[in-house]
Scaffold this active site. Structure first.
Site, PDB file in Angstrom:
ATOM      1  CG  ASP A  10      -2.279   0.561   0.723  1.00 16.58           C
ATOM      2  OD1 ASP A  10      -2.500   1.506  -0.017  1.00 16.58           O
ATOM      3  OD2 ASP A  10      -3.427   0.284   1.771  1.00 16.58           O
TER       4      ASP A  10
ATOM      5  CG  ASP B 221      -8.767   2.592  -0.624  1.00 19.41           C
ATOM      6  OD1 ASP B 221      -8.755   1.241  -0.533  1.00 19.41           O
ATOM      7  OD2 ASP B 221      -8.499   3.745   0.433  1.00 19.41           O
TER       8      ASP B 221
END
Length: 670
Positions: free
Chosen positions: A403, A467
């Site tokens: 990430d 997301d």
């Protein structure tokens, strides 16, 4: 360059060859000295302002590169070209300082001229949980420039810049598209004046002083990828997808993945996670990913980043019991990292506050409670490598979700700009870890889709598309992300019935059918699902596995529709004997007329029979049910030519519904 392309007359080369046919006399580097008043392709100078306007003259020319010199300015420029599998081309400039004095480089971009009828532009913008929203406008005189300044492409990334003939669509019109092969700062643009053709441009955005060439030193631009298509946007996408499928790191198979983030967030309880794994195995999942929260001090997003040690307060026996349980179920085990970031509330930052990117002595503004580790420092780079390497060595981990949750701000090191060096250090870090752990598969995530680009894609097997797992929003995000990225890379998960991000509630069929075409996965607390839901989910997992060989190797087609509330899309197999399509009713239609989907990509000479894959329900509102055996798809064998010309009529359906159907060529045809 033109000879290289035009001498190769196979069908797939023709669009790029026809585009290249007008290139003679149109340079790939715009120069002020040649009478151009557009933004010069090379911008730089020596310390006292000299050599700011070079005049290059060819000195050598090969089939795949051109070299030019300006002896007075002390500069040599080599332009390199590569043909790519699938029909695209990539170009870069390589600049060498041949003088004794340093040369300060402010910018160097590749320019490619456009045909005069390519007068409409398409690129993308976005936000967190809303990536790759298309924006379209006419080409006008002047400069249209998109800059990525956050050390990564960003959630609002242009992604690629497309110019085309008026009204170009998914399957119609001629287009030229350009993308920059970098995970760092970049520029994309188009410019035109009254005196010459429009040009697309692309390259690296350089901060002041980032590149100063000493005597004999060389700078190479990132590769700039150019693709031309006579078959609209889908033709351009197909060329890029074919290239991606030729990469050494391309995934041979994309396992069905359960990520536990939306199930447990930071609440890591071993018993509950084992139950999640049990239920995942029950529905056919092949990979289990433990997300954020496993490392020291990480109970929320305010602390712990940088301290890459398994937290004994949560995992007193380490991760081994969970990993053994997951592997015992026959599942791969994946783990989340954010190696480039650090929380101020961490042992790493308390010990090394100087290990963060900053402009001078000023600490940049916090975002997501994070700062960025200065990977351009050898000691900081080595620490991050050693900690991630240690975890991957200690535990049998099959997969890493990598990430990057904040953009770079005031990205400096030792008082100088360092965004470019930071991007290079990230690539070296990932490459070193890949080399040390060749069995590990990798996913790129950056607040969702903030680092999806042609550089990182060559190093990973998967990306987290957004997301936002809300299925209705994901229809758009996935539809447009496939303009650059082959669908097998795009993480697409079945979320909880009620979206954690938007609060909207969708049926399982709609959520699963939305995820069906991508890197299929689950982002749902399966301990909250009942037996009927688990059985239905297992059916969707099995259906995806049945078709993923075609879905992840075929050509993506996106169907035009006269009803703005209806979309169509599909994948056609490489031999065009099989295809899977989706009819998507996004919202309420304004009429009861229904809509026709014209199914492109099939072989016009073959005849096809349809089968309904699901969900087979009766949620239509007007006219006969499309899944009726006596309906237009159920009763006939239709040619590929008929299906593209006349299409298939669908009645108006209730909103948020997807129908999936396959087409199979019949024996004796073709």
């Amino acid at each position: 360059m033109t000879r290289l392309l035009l001498d190769r007359a196979d069908g797939e080369r023709l669009p790029i060859a026809r585009w290249a046919a007008h290139l003679p006399g149109a340079p790939l580097l715009l120069e002020h000295s040649r009478g151009s008043y557009l933004r010069p392709g090379l911008r730089g100078h020596r310390g006292d302002g000299r050599d700011w306007s070079p005049a290059f003259r060819p000195v050598d020319e090969h089939e795949d590169e051109h070299e030019a010199m300006d002896d007075a300015a002390g500069l040599r420029l080599r332009t390199e070209l590569e043909e790519l599998p699938g029909g695209a081309l990539r170009i870069r400039h390589v600049l060498t300082n041949t003088a004794a004095e340093p040369y300060v480089l402010d910018g160097l971009e590749v320019s490619v001229p456009l045909p005069d009828d390519h007068v409409e532009l398409l690129d993308f913008t976005g936000r967190h949980e809303g990536e790759r929203s298309p924006q379209r406008h006419p080409l006008a005189d002047g400069l249209w420039l998109r800059e990525s300044r956050g050390g990564r492409p960003g959630l609002e990334a242009a992604t690629l810049l497309i110019a085309g003939t008026p009204g170009f669509g998914f399957g119609s019109g001629r287009v030229v598209a350009l993308a920059v092969e970098t995970s760092g700062n970049s520029v994309l643009g188009v410019q035109r004046d009254a005196d010459g053709p429009a040009v697309l441009l692309g390259g690296e955005l350089l901060w002041p002083g980032e590149v100063v060439l000493a005597a004999g030193e060389t700078y190479a631009t990132p590769w700039v990828v150019v693709v031309a298509s006579d078959e609209g946007l889908d033709g351009a996408a197909a060329a890029l997808h074919a290239w991606q499928r030729s990469w050494p790191a391309h995934p041979d198979r994309q396992p069905v993945t359960l990520n536990v983030w939306e199930a447990v967030y930071f609440d890591h309880d071993g018993g509950r996670l084992r139950e999640l794994a049990d239920r995942a195995a029950r529905v056919g999942v092949e990979r289990f990913v433990l997300d954020d929260g496993w490392f020291r001090g990480r109970r929320d997003d305010t602390a712990g980043l940088g301290d890459w040690y398994v937290d004994p307060a949560v995992w007193p026996d380490g991760l081994t019991p969970l990993i053994e349980h997951v592997h015992g179920l026959g599942l791969e085990f994946g783990l989340w990292f954010e190696p480039e970031m650090v929380n101020p509330d961490s042992d790493l930052y308390r010990a090394h506050p100087d290990w963060v990117l900053r402009a001078g002595d000023r600490v940049p503004l916090l975002q997501r409670n994070q700062l960025v580790v200065d990977l351009t420092r050898d000691d900081a780079w080595r620490y991050v490598f050693d900690r991630v390497d240690a975890i991957l060595t200690e535990y049998p981990i099959d997969y890493v979700k990598w990430d990057h949750n904040r953009p770079l701000l005031e990205a400096g090191s030792q008082g100088r700009p360092a965004a470019r060096a930071q991007a290079a250090a990230f690539e070296r870090l990932l490459d070193a870890l890949r080399a040390g752990h060749p069995a590990v598969a990798w996913e790129s995530c950056a607040s969702g889709g903030g680092r999806i680009d042609l550089a990182v894609l060559q190093r990973v097997q998967r990306v987290w598309t957004s997301d936002l797992t809300d299925a209705l929003a994901r229809q758009r995000i996935q539809r447009w992300t496939t303009q650059l990225v082959a669908p097998e890379y795009l993480g697409a998960h079945v979320s909880a019935p009620t979206s954690h991000q938007t609060g909207r509630t969708f049926s399982l069929d709609f959520r699963a059918a939305t995820a069906f075409f991508g890197a299929f996965g689950i982002e749902w607390d399966l301990t909250a699902a009942n037996d009927d839901e688990l059985a239905a989910l297992a059916g969707w997992v099995a259906l995806h596995k049945q078709w993923r060989g075609l879905l992840h190797a075929g050509r993506v087609v996106r169907c035009e529709s006269s009803d703005l509330a209806v979309w169509g899309h599909g994948v056609v197999g490489p031999d065009r004997r099989q295809a899977v399509y989706a009819h998507v009713q996004l919202d309420e239609s304004v009429s009861n007329r229904g809509t026709v989907l014209r199914l492109r990509g099939l072989d016009p000479e073959l005849r096809y029979r349809a089968s309904w894959l699901g969900p087979v329900d009766d949620a239509h509102v007007s006219g006969a049910s499309p899944v009726d055996p006596d309906g237009p798809l159920g009763r006939a064998v239709l040619s590929g030519a008929d299906l593209e010309r006349d299409g298939v009529w669908f009645p108006r359906r209730r909103s948020e519904q997807v129908l999936l159907f396959s087409l199979e060529a019949q024996a004796g045809t073709g």
